[in-house]
Design an enzyme around this catalytic site. Sequence first.
Site, PDB file in Angstrom:
ATOM      1  CB  CYS A 159      46.473  36.042  45.083  1.00 22.45           C
ATOM      2  SG  CYS A 159      44.977  35.538  44.190  1.00 22.45           S
ATOM      3  CG  ASP A 304      38.945  30.691  43.256  1.00 21.53           C
ATOM      4  OD1 ASP A 304      39.656  31.050  42.298  1.00 21.53           O
ATOM      5  OD2 ASP A 304      38.728  31.413  44.244  1.00 21.53           O
ATOM      6  CG  ASN A 305      42.541  29.171  43.935  1.00 20.74           C
ATOM      7  OD1 ASN A 305      43.109  30.217  43.605  1.00 20.74           O
ATOM      8  ND2 ASN A 305      41.793  29.085  45.016  1.00 20.74           N
TER       9      ASN A 305
END
Length: 512
Positions: A159, A304-305
Site C-alpha cells: 500500500c 485516493d493515492n
Amino acid sequence: MVGQVVVAAGAAVAGALAGKIFGAGGKGAKGDPVFSVAAAANYDHESEIEKYAHLAQIYPEVDAVDVKTPDNWIKRHPHMIRLTGKHPFNVEAPLPEMFDYGFIGPVNLHIVRNHGAVPKIQWETHKISFGGNVPKPFDIGMDELVAMPTETFPVLVTCAGNRRKEQNMIKKSIGFNWGPCGIGNTMWKGVPLRLLLNRAGIFKSGPGARFVCLAGPEGELPKSYDGQDGGPGSYGTSIDMETALDPTSDVILAFEQNGKRLQPDHGYPCRVIIPGYIGGRMIKFLCKVLVTDAESKNFYHFNDNRVLPVGVDAEMATAEGWWFKEEYIINNLNINGAIAYPQHDEVLPANESTYTIKGYAYSGGGRKVIRTEVSFDQGQSWTLANINVREKPRWAAGSSGDKAKHWCWCHWEYTVDAALIKGANEICFRAFDQSQNQMPERPTWNVMGMLNNPWYRVRVHSHPTGGVKFEHPTIAGPTPGGWMHKMAEEAGGELLWGWGGQGNPAAPQRAH
C-alpha cells in the site's frame, strides 16, 4: 526460516532483446507493431510454483471478529492486525512473523486493503469486459482467460500508505494507521494485459487510446461520480497505455497466488498486478477494462493515492481542486524499508556478545535496491549491511542494468558487537536504489500520509536486567505505543515536524 536465502525471481534466458521486444510478432492492422515477445525471452516460474503451494493455504475457520459482518463467509488469519476495526478488512501482519517466512510469504498474512464488503463472485459466471475506444470489444470468462498464455513470477504488493502511522504522529492525515508491514511478496500467475488489448485491436498508444481504465464491480462502494468509468459504486483507476503494452512492465490479469486460485480478500476471481506500482492501482475483482483518451474519471482515482504538497490540508485540497492535479498522482513506489529485528519491546540480554539486525527494503519502477545501511550514532556514520535475500531480476538478459526489472523486496542483515548496540541511543536504517534514490533523514508530511519513507529508527533503552530494550517508532493500527507516539502525547497530540510546523526530531535520551 529466519535468515534462509531464497532466490526466487526469474532470470531472463533469451539472447539480445534489443530491437526485438516491440514488434516481435510482426505487423498488426494498418502496419501497427504487435507487442509480443518470444516465450524464451524471459524466465517463467511455473515449473517451481508447487513448492509454494503450502503458502496459499486458506485459514481453516472464520475469525470470530467477522461473524457479525458482511464478510462472515471468509476465513482469515487471526494474527492479522486490523487497522479499521472489524469492518472493512484492512490489515497487515506482524512484521517479524511475515519476515520469518523468507522471500515468498503466505497468502493469509499478505496485506489486505478492502474499501467495503468483499463481493461474492462465481468463477463460472464472471465476465471481464474489454471496451471503450477499441476496434473489437469483447467479454471473456474465467475458463477462457486461464486457457490463454500466462506468466508466473513474484511481485511485491504494498500500500502507498505503508508506514503511515509515523506521519499521523506528526499531524493527523486522512488515512488510517498502517505500520511497516503493509506489504506482501508472493508468486502471481496471470495473462499479460497486452495480449488482451491486442485481441481488442490495440497495439500502440495514440489519439483515443492513451489510457487503460480498470474497474471492479458496480455497486461495490458508496461513493462515485455521475457517469464515471467503471459504473456507479465501482472502484476504478487507470494506467497509461505504454505501461499496459510494454512486455517488460509485466502487467498481468492474475488468477492465482502462490499456485492456487485467488482468495476472496485478494481479488477472486481476477485482479490486476502491476509490478513496481502502489497497490491502489492493482484493481481487485476486475470487471471492466476500458481504453480511453484520458485518465480514469472514477471517484477513487481522483480521491485516493496522491501525494500533495506539505501545506495542503484536506479542506484546501477540496476547495482548490488539488485532487484533480495530475502531477500529484502516485504510480511507482518509492524507496523504502524497515527493521524487523530487533522487534518492538525485544530485550537484548546483558550476556549476549553479538546481535544480528534484520530488515527489508524495496523500490518502485523495477529499480534495484543496491545499498542497505545501519547507523549507531544517529547518522553521523553508516555501515553497509548485507543484502542476503534478493531476486534475480526479470528482463535481465541482453539488456543494460537499468532495463532489468526488480519487482520484489529484498532482505538484509548486519551482525554487530552487542556492546555497540548497548552503547547507542538508537539504530537507524536507510536504503538506496540504483538511481541513487535514498530514504531521507526526516519525514515530509502530506495530507494522505502516503509514501512515508524516512530513516527507520529503533530506540535503545536501558533495561533493569542490565541489557537493553528496543522501541520502534509506532505500533500498527489503533494500539498505542512506540517512541513517536510517546513524543506526540508529550507534545499535546502532534509533533508537527516537516509540514511547516515547529520542532525537530529530538535526540533520544537513554532511560536509566
